[in-house]
Scaffold this motif. Structure first.
Motif, PDB file in Angstrom:
ATOM      1  N   SER A  26     -19.345 -29.800  -3.321  1.00 27.30           N
ATOM      2  CA  SER A  26     -17.785 -29.701  -2.788  1.00 27.30           C
ATOM      3  C   SER A  26     -17.833 -27.912  -2.688  1.00 27.30           C
ATOM      4  O   SER A  26     -18.652 -27.188  -3.064  1.00 27.30           O
ATOM      5  N   ASN A  27     -16.780 -27.660  -1.969  1.00 22.84           N
ATOM      6  CA  ASN A  27     -16.196 -26.252  -1.824  1.00 22.84           C
ATOM      7  C   ASN A  27     -15.084 -25.743  -2.701  1.00 22.84           C
ATOM      8  O   ASN A  27     -14.051 -26.768  -2.385  1.00 22.84           O
ATOM      9  N   LYS A  28     -14.540 -24.322  -2.763  1.00 20.93           N
ATOM     10  CA  LYS A  28     -13.901 -24.391  -3.261  1.00 20.93           C
ATOM     11  C   LYS A  28     -13.327 -22.488  -2.926  1.00 20.93           C
ATOM     12  O   LYS A  28     -14.603 -21.795  -3.115  1.00 20.93           O
ATOM     13  N   ALA A  29     -11.984 -21.896  -3.109  1.00 20.61           N
ATOM     14  CA  ALA A  29     -12.222 -21.482  -3.337  1.00 20.61           C
ATOM     15  C   ALA A  29     -11.453 -20.100  -4.165  1.00 20.61           C
ATOM     16  O   ALA A  29     -10.123 -21.100  -4.185  1.00 20.61           O
ATOM     17  N   ILE A  30     -11.457 -19.188  -4.405  1.00 24.01           N
ATOM     18  CA  ILE A  30     -10.630 -18.853  -5.714  1.00 24.01           C
ATOM     19  C   ILE A  30      -9.579 -17.052  -4.824  1.00 24.01           C
ATOM     20  O   ILE A  30     -10.540 -16.497  -4.462  1.00 24.01           O
ATOM     21  N   THR A  31      -8.970 -17.296  -5.956  1.00 25.03           N
ATOM     22  CA  THR A  31      -8.341 -15.835  -4.933  1.00 25.03           C
ATOM     23  C   THR A  31      -7.532 -14.883  -6.551  1.00 25.03           C
ATOM     24  O   THR A  31      -6.918 -15.207  -7.281  1.00 25.03           O
ATOM     25  N   GLN A  32      -7.934 -13.783  -6.334  1.00 22.59           N
ATOM     26  CA  GLN A  32      -7.879 -12.981  -7.440  1.00 22.59           C
ATOM     27  C   GLN A  32      -6.894 -11.990  -7.451  1.00 22.59           C
ATOM     28  O   GLN A  32      -6.953 -10.989  -6.039  1.00 22.59           O
ATOM     29  N   ASN A  33      -6.241 -11.884  -7.908  1.00 22.06           N
ATOM     30  CA  ASN A  33      -4.995  -9.787  -7.733  1.00 22.06           C
ATOM     31  C   ASN A  33      -6.229  -9.023  -7.923  1.00 22.06           C
ATOM     32  O   ASN A  33      -6.909  -8.719  -8.734  1.00 22.06           O
ATOM     33  N   ILE A  34      -5.811  -7.590  -7.645  1.00 21.17           N
ATOM     34  CA  ILE A  34      -6.427  -6.811  -7.493  1.00 21.17           C
ATOM     35  C   ILE A  34      -5.121  -5.245  -7.286  1.00 21.17           C
ATOM     36  O   ILE A  34      -4.425  -5.843  -6.462  1.00 21.17           O
ATOM     37  N   GLU A  35      -5.376  -4.458  -8.320  1.00 22.14           N
ATOM     38  CA  GLU A  35      -4.197  -3.529  -8.448  1.00 22.14           C
ATOM     39  C   GLU A  35      -5.407  -2.277  -8.456  1.00 22.14           C
ATOM     40  O   GLU A  35      -6.390  -2.073  -8.795  1.00 22.14           O
ATOM     41  N   VAL A  36      -5.462  -0.979  -7.038  1.00 23.25           N
ATOM     42  CA  VAL A  36      -6.120   0.214  -6.660  1.00 23.25           C
ATOM     43  C   VAL A  36      -5.058   1.141  -7.361  1.00 23.25           C
ATOM     44  O   VAL A  36      -4.056   1.180  -6.501  1.00 23.25           O
ATOM     45  N   LYS A  37      -5.138   2.257  -8.289  1.00 23.46           N
ATOM     46  CA  LYS A  37      -3.978   3.211  -8.441  1.00 23.46           C
ATOM     47  C   LYS A  37      -5.075   4.406  -7.316  1.00 23.46           C
ATOM     48  O   LYS A  37      -6.057   4.771  -7.703  1.00 23.46           O
ATOM     49  N   LYS A  38      -3.808   4.792  -6.865  1.00 22.52           N
ATOM     50  CA  LYS A  38      -4.222   6.357  -6.206  1.00 22.52           C
ATOM     51  C   LYS A  38      -5.244   6.314  -5.370  1.00 22.52           C
ATOM     52  O   LYS A  38      -7.042   6.917  -5.412  1.00 22.52           O
ATOM     53  N   PRO A  39      -5.015   4.885  -4.137  1.00 26.74           N
ATOM     54  CA  PRO A  39      -6.612   4.587  -3.730  1.00 26.74           C
ATOM     55  C   PRO A  39      -6.024   5.773  -2.421  1.00 26.74           C
ATOM     56  O   PRO A  39      -5.709   6.203  -2.487  1.00 26.74           O
ATOM     57  N   LYS A  40      -7.647   5.988  -2.151  1.00 35.95           N
ATOM     58  CA  LYS A  40      -7.980   6.423  -1.159  1.00 35.95           C
ATOM     59  C   LYS A  40      -8.193   6.116  -0.038  1.00 35.95           C
ATOM     60  O   LYS A  40      -8.752   5.138   0.237  1.00 35.95           O
ATOM     61  N   LEU A  41      -6.745   6.319   1.032  1.00 36.12           N
ATOM     62  CA  LEU A  41      -6.433   5.299   2.572  1.00 36.12           C
ATOM     63  C   LEU A  41      -7.859   5.146   3.148  1.00 36.12           C
ATOM     64  O   LEU A  41      -7.824   6.892   3.401  1.00 36.12           O
ATOM     65  N   TRP A  42      -8.078   4.860   3.767  1.00 41.63           N
ATOM     66  CA  TRP A  42      -8.432   4.714   5.946  1.00 41.63           C
ATOM     67  C   TRP A  42      -7.629   5.289   6.178  1.00 41.63           C
ATOM     68  O   TRP A  42      -6.494   4.750   6.380  1.00 41.63           O
ATOM     69  N   SER A  43      -8.211   6.701   7.018  1.00 39.40           N
ATOM     70  CA  SER A  43      -7.012   6.804   8.179  1.00 39.40           C
ATOM     71  C   SER A  43      -7.947   7.582   9.287  1.00 39.40           C
ATOM     72  O   SER A  43      -9.030   7.305   9.338  1.00 39.40           O
ATOM     73  N   ILE A  44      -7.178   7.628  10.862  1.00 37.25           N
ATOM     74  CA  ILE A  44      -7.723   7.882  11.767  1.00 37.25           C
ATOM     75  C   ILE A  44      -9.054   9.511  11.458  1.00 37.25           C
ATOM     76  O   ILE A  44      -9.906  10.013  11.969  1.00 37.25           O
ATOM     77  N   VAL A 104       0.693  -1.414  -0.081  1.00 38.29           N
ATOM     78  CA  VAL A 104      -0.474   0.107   0.101  1.00 38.29           C
ATOM     79  C   VAL A 104       0.631   1.510  -0.104  1.00 38.29           C
ATOM     80  O   VAL A 104       1.799   1.705   1.104  1.00 38.29           O
ATOM     81  N   THR A 105       0.718   2.250  -1.123  1.00 40.20           N
ATOM     82  CA  THR A 105       1.107   3.259  -0.843  1.00 40.20           C
ATOM     83  C   THR A 105       0.070   4.418  -1.317  1.00 40.20           C
ATOM     84  O   THR A 105      -0.838   3.569  -1.575  1.00 40.20           O
ATOM     85  N   LYS A 106       0.738   5.440  -1.868  1.00 35.62           N
ATOM     86  CA  LYS A 106      -0.332   6.336  -2.154  1.00 35.62           C
ATOM     87  C   LYS A 106      -0.384   5.962  -3.335  1.00 35.62           C
ATOM     88  O   LYS A 106      -1.903   6.645  -3.943  1.00 35.62           O
ATOM     89  N   SER A 107       0.015   5.841  -3.993  1.00 32.67           N
ATOM     90  CA  SER A 107       0.069   5.699  -5.729  1.00 32.67           C
ATOM     91  C   SER A 107      -0.647   4.841  -6.148  1.00 32.67           C
ATOM     92  O   SER A 107      -1.432   4.559  -7.462  1.00 32.67           O
ATOM     93  N   GLU A 108      -0.620   3.647  -5.432  1.00 31.83           N
ATOM     94  CA  GLU A 108      -1.147   2.575  -5.707  1.00 31.83           C
ATOM     95  C   GLU A 108      -1.472   1.239  -4.291  1.00 31.83           C
ATOM     96  O   GLU A 108       0.150   1.325  -3.086  1.00 31.83           O
ATOM     97  N   ALA A 109      -2.259   0.702  -4.397  1.00 31.99           N
ATOM     98  CA  ALA A 109      -2.398  -0.466  -3.691  1.00 31.99           C
ATOM     99  C   ALA A 109      -2.355  -1.971  -4.319  1.00 31.99           C
ATOM    100  O   ALA A 109      -3.455  -1.871  -5.091  1.00 31.99           O
ATOM    101  N   SER A 110      -2.087  -3.118  -3.893  1.00 32.60           N
ATOM    102  CA  SER A 110      -2.056  -4.030  -3.913  1.00 32.60           C
ATOM    103  C   SER A 110      -2.070  -5.956  -3.321  1.00 32.60           C
ATOM    104  O   SER A 110      -1.822  -5.297  -2.415  1.00 32.60           O
ATOM    105  N   GLY A 111      -3.189  -6.405  -4.054  1.00 31.54           N
ATOM    106  CA  GLY A 111      -3.205  -7.623  -3.073  1.00 31.54           C
ATOM    107  C   GLY A 111      -4.005  -8.716  -3.555  1.00 31.54           C
ATOM    108  O   GLY A 111      -4.366  -8.595  -4.975  1.00 31.54           O
ATOM    109  N   THR A 112      -4.882  -9.177  -2.966  1.00 30.69           N
ATOM    110  CA  THR A 112      -5.834 -10.130  -2.969  1.00 30.69           C
ATOM    111  C   THR A 112      -7.052 -10.409  -2.274  1.00 30.69           C
ATOM    112  O   THR A 112      -7.186  -9.812  -1.008  1.00 30.69           O
ATOM    113  N   ILE A 113      -8.191 -10.994  -3.510  1.00 25.59           N
ATOM    114  CA  ILE A 113      -9.630 -10.929  -2.813  1.00 25.59           C
ATOM    115  C   ILE A 113      -9.767 -12.787  -3.049  1.00 25.59           C
ATOM    116  O   ILE A 113      -9.749 -12.873  -3.856  1.00 25.59           O
ATOM    117  N   GLN A 114      -9.844 -12.962  -1.578  1.00 25.64           N
ATOM    118  CA  GLN A 114     -10.409 -14.865  -2.004  1.00 25.64           C
ATOM    119  C   GLN A 114     -11.824 -14.574  -1.753  1.00 25.64           C
ATOM    120  O   GLN A 114     -12.361 -14.252  -0.993  1.00 25.64           O
TER     121      GLN A 114
END
Length: 782
Positions: A244-262, A194-204
């Protein structure tokens, strides 16, 4: 597919439990039209609405109800062959047995975490009945384990949190707790960069296929920020086998994210659609927030900005109603915590309601999530249940941006080394990412941070010299016990010869100005001391609100607000510690502040304390300048961002004290107190704290009858008896009635049902002009 692990930063997302209604999935409130009775009585069933407490208790709870009670409800539900039907219980205190149409479907132990019941196999096409047997008697096999008579809090019986009826397709996104899979189930979102310019990670996304044939499935993700901008992407088609059951993981990138803060708790909406044969068969929406939480060598950082965390502890208890309060009431408590100047709340000593966590996400309040427990370490069965509770706490709350620390330990409990190792490991298994911090009150190598109470250290240094080179320290409790018992140890039932009016922080509002000033000074001294520790990253005072506890026959009164949420002087000390340049949402209290900690009567101190976040304060008495002062800096204030101001007056003269706050030479704020005159009238107010009364479901607000003089000044010594009456509206008054005023204010709870029409209340008292108030459904409540 497996989760992608990167050894960088953790981002947690918020899981919202708001209503989800669509043609694919429905989630509706199941709280209406229940019947209730306690097993101890032979009375008829009474109609109730969930959330519900098993018994309305007195203000000071000396003989709390413990026993069995029953709930039942008749209902119809559409149940086609391709549909699943679930009941989701947010919290039942503390053991629940559930029957559907006279068939027992589940037993659940533990009152602070939710459970889901798959009722599909037990339903009839019409005329279904659910029965729930609820018991809140002592049980050493599950948390908290300790008998109520020895416990530092209460566990109030009943179905005290929301119940929802959920319908889905037979191929659906699971519930994280019900799925019971490590680091999986439901939707699990993590951003590890996570930076001010980009946030990347996963959604399962975890899916379950209860069809008898295989399905080809794809997922669509829609991420929307608070300005309506959308990011859409889709997974490749994948196969999920029958039953049956299955977990799917998707990569995600958000440009210029609006960051959560106090200060700016930016949130996003995430919608996940399940698609089969080009048709949406399930959809789930969540509200999420992006942020980076990190402990570095020199302290704690949020979004790469260093932060000393100022927090508080809270018990989720209302007078009379116990735990059975509305989502809106939960939100209002969170607003009060934020308005008091705090940026963190420790959930003492159990996982709080989901609505409260949602409010923390919305308001920008950091959270230390806590395993249920206090001074009790039970059998092997108890320990096994404790580890499972850690898993379920993590699965329920892992997506909240507000949760930064996990107290995966039993508070003030001498745990075995093996248990502590397993507890910390369990939390890490459930949230297997960097910067996921575990906490324990014992300085133990299995945990990331050390969270003792201040009184666990020795005076006068306490924890200021702590430095083991491995863990940072967060003072999880301070300001109460060290002043109450002079570090008398952990035996909190030894009261003899301990109370001293001149030193204790346990002060009811009615105890008077001198003692409330002492409480505020205690908190100031302790907070100043905490900041002298080079390894201390933050603190949480004890406590936000006064509360009941099982082992004592009086209220624990070290709250900076009383049990009715009325502030004491200490509240304004903390409010003054937030910088004047911090501007929060317009519905919250922020910016320049000033408060005179005096009633200005003939018994008031001539050394008048003023709390303010301004550079200078000018004090006037009856419009005559007394002095213009800088903050009073001494050994008990030299570490504070904004030490209090002290004005020394020569003598008491009745009239008006006015304090004016200056920043850079400009007057920005003022506050006045007037010497009270003869009590003449009652003024009625009610507290909404920026959240409107729910028009459709039960809600509860505090109604205050202030005994004032002709000028509207509250009489701080008034103890007149006040009688509240409803003269119009569909509601009820809960609490002692008539009730004696405390420090000039008498309080009752107004509980609404369907708030569609105006409510009128009158308050009467001997030799006082009546107070009247009308509350309208459509008026702004802030």
């Amino acid at each position: 597919m497996k989760f992608i692990l990167r050894n960088t930063f953790l981002l947690v997302f918020l899981f919202s439990v708001g209503n989800i209604n669509s043609q694919f999935r429905t989630k509706v409130n199941f709280g209406s039209d229940w019947e209730f009775k306690r097993a101890e009585t032979n009375s008829n069933w009474e109609k109730v609405v969930i959330p519900h407490t098993a018994k309305i208790e007195p203000l000071v709870v000396n003989n709390q109800f413990q026993g069995t009670c029953w709930y039942q409800k008749k209902f119809d539900v559409s149940n086609s062959k391709n549909k699943k039907v679930f009941l989701y219980f947010e919290g039942v205190m503390q053991e629940a047995d559930v029957w559907i149409n006279d068939q027992k479907v589940t037993n659940h132990k533990g009152g602070y975490l939710p459970f889901t019941v798959d009722v599909t196999p037990f339903l009839k096409s019409k005329g279904n009945t659910i029965k729930v047997k609820v018991n809140n008697e002592d049980n050493p096999e599950f948390l908290p384990g300790k008998p109520l008579k020895d416990l530092d809090f209460n566990y109030y019986g009943g179905i005290y949190r929301n119940v929802y009826l959920i319908t889905t397709d037979k191929l659906y996104i699971t519930n994280a707790i019900q799925a019971n899979k490590k680091a999986s189930g439901g939707i699990f979102v993590n951003f590890d960069n996570v930076t001010k310019s980009e946030a990347s990670g996963t959604i399962q996304v975890h899916l379950k296929n209860e069809y008898t044939n295989n399905k080809n499935v794809s997922l669509k993700y829609i991420l929307t920020n608070n300005e309506g901008e959308k990011l859409e992407f889709k997974s490749e088609t994948f196969l999920i086998n029958a039953n049956s059951n299955k977990a799917i993981t998707q990569n995600i990138e958000v440009k210029k994210p609006k960051l959560w803060s106090i200060s700016k708790p930016n949130l996003y909406s995430l919608e996940v659609q399940v698609i089969v044969n080009n048709k949406i068969i399930d959809t789930y929406s969540e509200t999420i927030g992006i942020r980076k939480s990190e402990i570095k060598e020199d302290g704690y950082y949020l979004n790469d900005e260093k932060l000393y965390i100022t927090g508080t502890n809270e018990h989720q208890e209302y007078p009379y109603l116990g735990y059975a309060i509305s989502d809106e009431a939960q939100y209002r408590d969170a607003v009060k915590i934020k308005n008091a100047g705090f940026d963190l709340v420790r959930m003492s000593h159990y996982p709080h309601a989901e609505a409260f966590l949602n409010a923390c996400d919305v308001l920008g309040i950091l959270v230390m999530n806590s395993l249920t427990g206090w001074q009790f370490f039970g059998s092997e069965t108890f320990q096994k249940n404790a580890l499972q509770d850690i898993r379920e706490m993590a699965r329920r709350d892992r997506n909240h941006p507000s949760v930064i620390f996990w107290e995966a330990s039993l508070n003030e409990t001498q745990m075995s080394e093996s248990f502590m190792k397993d507890a910390a490991k369990t939390l890490k298994e459930e949230i297997p990412f960097a910067n996921n911090y575990t906490a324990c009150w014992i300085d133990n190598e299995n945990y990331d941070i050390f969270i003792p109470a201040r009184q666990h250290g020795k005076a006068p240094d306490y924890w200021t010299k702590y430095n083991n080179g491995k863990r940072k320290i967060f003072i999880a409790e301070y300001g109460d016990w060290e002043y109450y018992a002079q570090n008398a140890g952990f035996n909190q039932t030894e009261f003899s010869n301990l109370k001293d009016d001149e030193r204790t922080s346990r002060q009811l509002r009615g105890f008077g100005e001198k003692r409330l000033l002492q409480q505020a000074y205690n908190f100031q001294e302790a907070a100043n001391s905490n900041r002298k520790g080079s390894q201390t990253i933050g603190e949480a005072n004890w406590a936000m609100f006064d509360y009941n506890r099982g082992y004592s026959n009086d209220l624990e009164s070290s709250g900076i607000s009383d049990i009715f949420r009325i502030p004491k002087f200490a509240y304004y000390f903390y409010q003054s510690q937030r910088d004047a340049n911090v501007i929060l949402d317009c519905k919250l209290v922020s910016g320049p502040m000033i408060n005179i900690a005096s009633y200005w009567t003939e018994n008031s101190s001539l050394n008048v304390t003023v709390y303010s976040n301004c550079d200078e304060v000018a004090m006037y008495l009856n419009d005559v300048l007394i002095a213009k002062e800088k903050p009073a800096i001494n050994t008990n204030s030299d570490q504070l961002i904004h030490p209090p101001f002290i004005f020394k007056l020569d003598k008491f003269i009745p009239g008006t004290l006015r304090a004016e706050g200056y920043i850079n030479g400009e007057k920005v704020v003022s506050n006045s107190v007037k010497t009270p005159e003869k009590p003449t009238k009652i003024e009625l107010t009610y507290d909404i704290s920026s959240k409107k009364i729910n028009p459709n479901y039960p809600d509860m607000v505090f109604v205050y009858a202030k005994i004032t003089d002709a000028n509207g000044t509250v009489i701080p010594t008034a103890t007149d008896e006040v009688t509240f009456s409803l003269t119009e509206g569909n509601a009820e008054l809960i609490g002692e009635n008539p009730v004696k005023a405390e420090a000039g204010i008498a309080t009752i709870i107004l509980k609404t049902t369907h708030f569609k029409k105006p409510i009128s209340i009158i308050a009467t008292g001997a030799n006082l002009q009546n107070g009247r108030i009308e509350i309208r459904p459509l008026q702004k409540n802030y």
